[in-house]
Design a protein around this motif. Structure first.
Motif, PDB file in Angstrom:
ATOM      1  N   PRO B  73       0.835  -1.240  -0.021  1.00  0.00           N
ATOM      2  CA  PRO B  73      -0.058   0.050  -0.045  1.00  0.00           C
ATOM      3  C   PRO B  73       0.645   1.392   0.046  1.00  0.00           C
ATOM      4  O   PRO B  73       0.665   2.291  -0.606  1.00  0.00           O
ATOM      5  N   LYS B  74       1.921   1.142   0.711  1.00  0.00           N
ATOM      6  CA  LYS B  74       2.729   2.499   0.884  1.00  0.00           C
ATOM      7  C   LYS B  74       3.619   2.829  -0.350  1.00  0.00           C
ATOM      8  O   LYS B  74       3.832   4.054  -0.383  1.00  0.00           O
ATOM      9  N   VAL B  78      -1.687   5.809  -3.083  1.00  0.00           N
ATOM     10  CA  VAL B  78      -3.139   6.303  -3.215  1.00  0.00           C
ATOM     11  C   VAL B  78      -3.245   6.759  -1.974  1.00  0.00           C
ATOM     12  O   VAL B  78      -2.729   6.524  -0.807  1.00  0.00           O
ATOM     13  N   MET B  80      -6.746   7.074   0.939  1.00  0.00           N
ATOM     14  CA  MET B  80      -8.099   6.757   1.164  1.00  0.00           C
ATOM     15  C   MET B  80      -9.011   7.359   2.030  1.00  0.00           C
ATOM     16  O   MET B  80      -8.313   7.771   3.128  1.00  0.00           O
ATOM     17  N   LEU B  87      -9.597   8.428  11.721  1.00  0.00           N
ATOM     18  CA  LEU B  87      -8.529   9.497  12.173  1.00  0.00           C
ATOM     19  C   LEU B  87      -7.843   9.124  13.386  1.00  0.00           C
ATOM     20  O   LEU B  87      -8.392   8.163  14.354  1.00  0.00           O
ATOM     21  N   TYR B  88      -6.374   9.267  13.341  1.00  0.00           N
ATOM     22  CA  TYR B  88      -5.682   9.106  14.488  1.00  0.00           C
ATOM     23  C   TYR B  88      -6.021   9.656  15.893  1.00  0.00           C
ATOM     24  O   TYR B  88      -5.844  11.055  15.761  1.00  0.00           O
ATOM     25  N   MET B  91      -3.711  12.140  17.667  1.00  0.00           N
ATOM     26  CA  MET B  91      -2.970  13.244  17.097  1.00  0.00           C
ATOM     27  C   MET B  91      -4.040  14.521  16.652  1.00  0.00           C
ATOM     28  O   MET B  91      -5.175  14.343  16.722  1.00  0.00           O
ATOM     29  N   ASN B  96      -2.678  14.618  11.826  1.00  0.00           N
ATOM     30  CA  ASN B  96      -3.463  13.881  11.264  1.00  0.00           C
ATOM     31  C   ASN B  96      -3.227  13.867   9.932  1.00  0.00           C
ATOM     32  O   ASN B  96      -2.765  13.075   9.104  1.00  0.00           O
ATOM     33  N   PHE B  99       0.511  13.420   8.524  1.00  0.00           N
ATOM     34  CA  PHE B  99       1.104  12.196   8.842  1.00  0.00           C
ATOM     35  C   PHE B  99       1.835  11.486   7.571  1.00  0.00           C
ATOM     36  O   PHE B  99       2.926  11.110   7.841  1.00  0.00           O
ATOM     37  N   ALA B 100       0.851  11.261   6.722  1.00  0.00           N
ATOM     38  CA  ALA B 100       1.644  10.617   5.489  1.00  0.00           C
ATOM     39  C   ALA B 100       2.867  11.405   5.127  1.00  0.00           C
ATOM     40  O   ALA B 100       3.818  10.596   4.659  1.00  0.00           O
ATOM     41  N   LYS B 102       4.857  12.950   6.740  1.00  0.00           N
ATOM     42  CA  LYS B 102       5.987  13.083   7.867  1.00  0.00           C
ATOM     43  C   LYS B 102       6.668  11.537   7.627  1.00  0.00           C
ATOM     44  O   LYS B 102       7.835  11.563   7.576  1.00  0.00           O
ATOM     45  N   ILE B 103       5.756  10.649   7.349  1.00  0.00           N
ATOM     46  CA  ILE B 103       6.381   9.316   6.958  1.00  0.00           C
ATOM     47  C   ILE B 103       7.135   9.382   5.825  1.00  0.00           C
ATOM     48  O   ILE B 103       8.094   8.700   5.810  1.00  0.00           O
ATOM     49  N   ARG B 147      -6.718  14.725   5.031  1.00  0.00           N
ATOM     50  CA  ARG B 147      -5.527  13.547   5.005  1.00  0.00           C
ATOM     51  C   ARG B 147      -5.438  13.084   3.765  1.00  0.00           C
ATOM     52  O   ARG B 147      -4.057  12.559   3.372  1.00  0.00           O
ATOM     53  N   ARG B 151      -1.756  14.960   0.291  1.00  0.00           N
ATOM     54  CA  ARG B 151      -0.698  14.018  -0.198  1.00  0.00           C
ATOM     55  C   ARG B 151      -0.541  14.176  -1.594  1.00  0.00           C
ATOM     56  O   ARG B 151       0.516  13.680  -2.407  1.00  0.00           O
TER      57      ARG B 151
ATOM     58  N   LEU C 148      -8.226   1.965  11.402  1.00  0.00           N
ATOM     59  CA  LEU C 148      -7.315   2.876  11.780  1.00  0.00           C
ATOM     60  C   LEU C 148      -5.989   2.363  11.449  1.00  0.00           C
ATOM     61  O   LEU C 148      -5.081   3.364  10.919  1.00  0.00           O
ATOM     62  N   ASP C 155      -1.222   5.259   4.188  1.00  0.00           N
ATOM     63  CA  ASP C 155      -0.674   6.466   4.613  1.00  0.00           C
ATOM     64  C   ASP C 155       0.821   6.172   4.572  1.00  0.00           C
ATOM     65  O   ASP C 155       1.542   7.264   4.750  1.00  0.00           O
ATOM     66  N   GLY C 156       1.364   4.960   4.405  1.00  0.00           N
ATOM     67  CA  GLY C 156       2.738   4.881   4.068  1.00  0.00           C
ATOM     68  C   GLY C 156       3.277   4.012   5.170  1.00  0.00           C
ATOM     69  O   GLY C 156       4.466   3.941   5.003  1.00  0.00           O
TER      70      GLY C 156
END
Ligand SMILES: Nc1ncnc2c1ncn2[C@@H]1O[C@H](COP(=O)(O)OP(=O)(O)OP(=O)(O)O)[C@@H](O)[C@H]1O
Ligand SMILES: [Mg+2]
Lengths: 306, 379, 255
Positions: B73-74, B78, B80, B87-88, B91, B96, B99-100, B102-103, B147, B151, C148, C155-156
């Motif tokens: 997936p990462k 994409v 979603m 939602l986290y 955070m 939130n 986050f992507a 940041k990763i 979110r 991206r 979640l 998100d990666g």
């Protein structure tokens, strides 16, 4: 696509192709669980198997000689085993008290009188203390110059004095009483949590229907608490089989004679005082079976409910 | 930016029937594709395969031309939007949304800038420091959107993102999402079972049933030229009236026999429709708004009885029936009745007998066996 | 209620009262003296023992968390082949009392050469605490919506990232529960510390007290002072984190 990309990423891609997404999740799951599995298998599972093997041997920790089934027949002819089993059985008489008193206390706390939170904290406080310390205190309580005798004298029986821990006939009762005291906090906590999940409108409805206190307790509160009582029962019995060591160690050392030697203490004594590792392993298996029975009964009870 | 291509994609759970059955569907770059169908038809499954959350049993899935069947997936890039937003909880809104990024290892400044931009588009600026718990349903929905959009992914995947909102918010967010998608012009797959969303939001709509694709077309095409009985009955509210009937050779034209009455079809009708031989059973479909209640007598007029009138304010639904009243089974009853959508001021009452007229160009015919549309050229 | 409170506070009263007497005053019954407290460190190496207890507790709990969190996550969300059976086996290990496997365990750990320092006790405590923590974490994570985790993965995140950056932060209450319960359990335990830490200078405080008490030569007021010192940390932890304790005890039945 340039050559560089292909050179640079081919191995990764190849690996990506081979492992499907689901497979990758499962591999991750297995790896995540592996340390826990290893720890539990290595330090709990394997020793159970070893205990079975060594129970058929004479073993001093270094060398073992196979003596087969006669190890078991010998063990069952040993009167100490029967004394210990009998002591455990007698201590079971403490279980109703270890459940009943906390139930009463929980009902009291549940009335939510002024300051109930403070009382709750106080009632639970001994839960945090080591049973070693509680054993020390209990020893003080039952001692010849201890609190128990002061109390007896205070109510006027000046010529009566006890020394419960000093006599074979009473030492086990003293241990049982201490055990009940040590279980009060945990079990009260359990029951109080149970009562908190009880819908108060049920009780009100019953009251409007004209049910008395006892009726309400019998037909509403008790059934609602049954799961909690079961859990408390199992935890109490398991504690009785496997957590008295600290109390016995500081209060009586198993004595006088073998009057307060329970299975778990017998295992310790046999193994570490007498160096009979094989026999101690065998006793361990008996204890294991006893707790397993309690566990299975519990599973049955839960199963029959659902 | 990329296109998405399902090529014979199938998903089988355990040894059950396929949840998605040989799905072939192409979504152009920048296109808004709505996946619609009844509950359990495989919409979520299709979306999850696209996200890489579910294994593909067979077939090929491409994003931007690259096969992604076994891509993590990462690595798919994409985004979603989940039905319950996911939602986290630990955070803030800003965290939130970022986050992507940041990763991915983007710089703090870059993240902050993108989050602020997205927050402006979504009108979330004043909530950036809040935790999701302290937001309303609509705000949470927008955070979930945020979110996804920060991206700037290859594709947006949305699984019933509005179903947890109340009716009013849903209408609002409907156009909001459509607006943002057009603004960003990223390929979007949007799952819903709400046909209003399907009609209003998508560039194209794909209708699924039991894991099988029924039709892909623009919303208006789906409405006007449903490929089969299922699509006809699924899209539109109230759904298209579907009445079993028989074709009969008329004097010079084809006649349709409905109950004991008949409608004549104009000459040339057979040119645009591949009608079966006369005498065959077919299913006649007509949208409620195409049923005209008229005083006229003469050809192509059916005499029916008014059963019930539902006034909806801006319009009224008239339930009509013919033949003997007491139909034994409900299916029987349905085949003997239909609904007309008319103006709000109705002058008739239950029990009245009225004439209805349907102009032949508004009639759909479906094969009684397969349910496939008999319009020439299929779809 | 007050009567019950008095009974429940009795141990503290005994400890405080007795420790504030000298040996002679204790035997005769009356008086007040700080003597026992002054002599405490001479009789019982309290400082060293509290340090030992702290080291053993901390290390064991860290292992229990480090092992229990990923395992709980795996059993709840990443189910692999036979994971249900493996989970049941691990959870049923909760019911195995240490005494039942005491002899082989002791011999094994000794053979591994771990009974010299703290390591033996740490490993045994970790092994004994793991089943419960796996059970509690798995139960907790089952309540966390799949979406979640999936959102994080889309998100990666990889699985490890999902564990470390999503699951662990969300699990703070469960982590607190495990920590508090295990802290009290390990701090208060005697058997493991007694057998698996052979070096007397590395004894935890509970063991030190028990050994002195069983020897029956130590002044009782000093013993009581030591008891009070040993009881204090667990009591503080308990009072501060009471609600996590209750939660952990009833995990799985009060839903
Ligand atoms: N994890 C699973 N294991 C087994 N079967 C599944 C699983 N997930 C979905 N299914 C089955 O696959 C089919 C399609 O499910 P899916 O969730 O894709 O439907 P859907 O179109 O999203 O429905 P809804 O509108 O209710 O969300 C259903 O029959 C469902 O029971
Ligand atoms: Mg779905």
């Amino acid at each position: 696509m340039s050559v560089v990309t292909i050179n640079g990423t081919t191995p990764i891609h190849r690996r990506g192709r081979r492992l499907s997404l689901r497979r990758r999740r499962q591999v991750a799951g297995f790896l995540f669980a592996l340390p826990a599995i290893a720890l539990v298998v290595g330090f709990i599972g394997v020793p159970i198997g070893q205990a079975v093997y060594y129970s058929f041997t004479e073993w001093n920790g270094l060398t073992s000689t196979w003596i087969g089934a006669s190890a078991w027949t010998q063990a069952f002819h040993n009167s100490n085993l029967w004394t210990a089993l009998q002591n455990n059985a007698l201590l079971l008489l403490a279980v109703p008290f270890a459940l009943g008193l906390p139930l009463l206390i929980a009902m009291l706390l549940h009335q939510r009188v002024v300051g109930w939170r403070i009382f709750r904290s106080i009632y639970f406080l001994p839960t945090a203390i080591s049973w070693v310390v509680l054993g020390l205190v209990a020893e003080r309580f039952f001692a010849y110059h201890g609190t128990l005798n002061s109390l007896i004298h205070a109510v006027g029986l000046t010529h009566v004095s006890t020394n419960m821990l000093g006599y074979e006939s009473t030492a086990l009762s003293a241990l049982g009483i201490t055990f009940v005291f040590t279980m009060i906090g945990t079990n009260t906590m359990l029951f109080l949590t149970g009562l908190a999940t009880l819908d108060p409108s049920l009780e009100e409805a019953a009251r409007i229907d004209g049910a008395g206190r006892w009726r309400i307790f019998r037909s509403i509160t008790l059934p609602h608490l049954s799961r909690f009582i079961q859990l408390a029962f199992v935890m109490t019995v398991i504690a009785l089989f496997s957590a008295l060591f600290s109390l016995i160690f500081v209060m009586t050392g198993g004595g006088p004679g073998y009057a307060t030697t329970t299975m778990e203490f017998l295992i310790y004594q046999t193994g570490f005082d007498q160096g009979a590792f094989g026999t101690a392993a065998l006793y361990g298996l008996i204890l294991f079976v006893l707790t397993a029975i309690v566990g299975v009964v519990q599973l049955r009870l839960i199963g029959s409910e659902e | 930016m990329a296109d998405i291509d399902f090529d014979g994609v199938t998903k089988v759970y355990g040894d059950g029937p396929p949840a998605v059955d040989r799905l072939s569907l192409h979504i152009d770059d920048g296109e808004f594709m709505v996946l619609v169908g009844p509950s359990g038809c495989g919409k979520t499954t299709a979306l999850r395969m696209l996200a890489g959350l579910e294994e593909i049993s067979s077939g090929t899935l491409r994003i931007g031309g690259a096969v992604v069947n076994n891509t993590l997936p990462k690595d798919r890039d994409v985004a979603m939007v989940f039905q319950n937003y996911a939602l986290y909880p630990h955070m803030s809104v800003a965290q939130n949304m970022g986050f992507a990024l940041k990763i991915r290892g983007e710089s703090k400044r870059e993240i902050a800038r993108k989050v602020e931009d997205a927050a402006r588009i979504l009108r979330l600026t004043e909530y950036l420091e809040r935790r999701p718990k302290a937001l309303s349903g609509g705000q949470r929905q927008r955070v979930a959107m945020g979110r996804a959009i920060v991206r700037s992914p290859q594709a947006f995947l949305m699984d019933e993102p509005l179903s947890n909102l109340d009716a009013k918010l849903r209408v609002e967010m409907r156009s909001e999402i459509a607006r943002i998608q057009r603004l960003l012009s990223v390929a979007t797959v949007y799952v819903t079972h709400d046909q209003v969303e399907a009609m209003t939001m998508g560039d194209r709509v794909a209708v699924l049933r039991d894991g099988q694709l029924q039709q892909v077309a623009t919303p208006q095409d789906i409405y006007d030229r449903p490929a089969n009985e299922f699509v006809a009955g699924f899209m539109g509210s109230p759904p298209m009236n579907l009445v079993p009937c028989q074709l009969r050779p008329g004097r010079s034209r084809v006649e349709v026999v409905v109950a004991d009455q008949s409608i004549e079809l104009p000459l040339g009708y057979a040119d645009t429709h591949s009608l079966p031989e006369a005498g065959a059973d077919v299913v006649l479909g007509v949208r409620p708004e195409d049923v005209l209640i008229a005083d006229a007598t003469g050809a192509n007029v059916l005499k029916v009885r008014v059963e019930r009138v539902e006034a909806l304010g801006s319009e009224a639904l008239v339930h009509l029936a013919w033949g003997e009243g007491g139909a034994s089974s409900s299916r029987d009853a349905r085949s003997r009745s239909f609904i007309a959508k008319v103006g709000p001021r109705v002058t008739f009452a239950p029990g009245d007998v009225v004439s209805v007229q349907v102009s032949p160009e508004h009639i759909h015919f479906f094969d009684a066996g397969t349910g496939i549309s008999l319009r020439a050229g299929g779809r | 209620m007050v009567l019950i409170a008095v009974i429940m506070l009795y141990p503290f009263w005994v400890m405080i009262g007795t420790s504030l007497k000298s040996e002679a005053q204790f035997l005769s019954g009356g008086g007040f003296s700080w003597l026992s407290w002054k002599n405490l460190t001479a009789t019982i190496p309290v400082g060293q023992e509290v340090l030992s207890s702290t080291i053993v507790c901390t290390a064991s709990i860290l292992i229990i968390l480090a092992v229990g969190l990923p395992a709980g996550f795996a059993f709840a969300k990443l189910r692999f082949r036979a994971s249900t059976v493996v989970f049941l086996v691990i959870v049923s290990a909760m019911m195995v009392p240490l005494q039942a496997i005491l002899m082989p365990e002791f011999v094994n750990v000794t053979k591994l050469g771990l009974t010299g320092g703290y390591l033996g006790a740490i490993v045994v405590y970790a092994a004994l605490g793991t089943p419960f923590s796996v059970f509690l974490f798995a139960t907790y994570f089952r309540g966390v919506p799949d979406e979640l985790i999936e959102a994080g993965i889309v998100d990666g995140l990889g699985y490890f990232g999902a564990l470390w950056r999503l699951v662990v932060p969300i699990a703070i209450p469960a982590i607190a529960t495990v920590t508090v319960l295990q802290f009290i359990q390990i701090w208060d335990d005697l058997l493991v510390g007694l057998l698996f830490i052979q070096n007397t200078s590395e004894r935890p405080i509970t063991v030190g007290l028990a050994v002195l008490a069983a020897g029956r030569t130590t002044s009782i007021p000093e013993l009581m002072a030591g008891s009070l010192v040993s009881a204090l940390p667990a009591m503080v932890v308990y009072l501060v984190f009471q609600r996590y304790l209750v939660k952990g005890l009833t995990m799985g039945i009060d839903r």
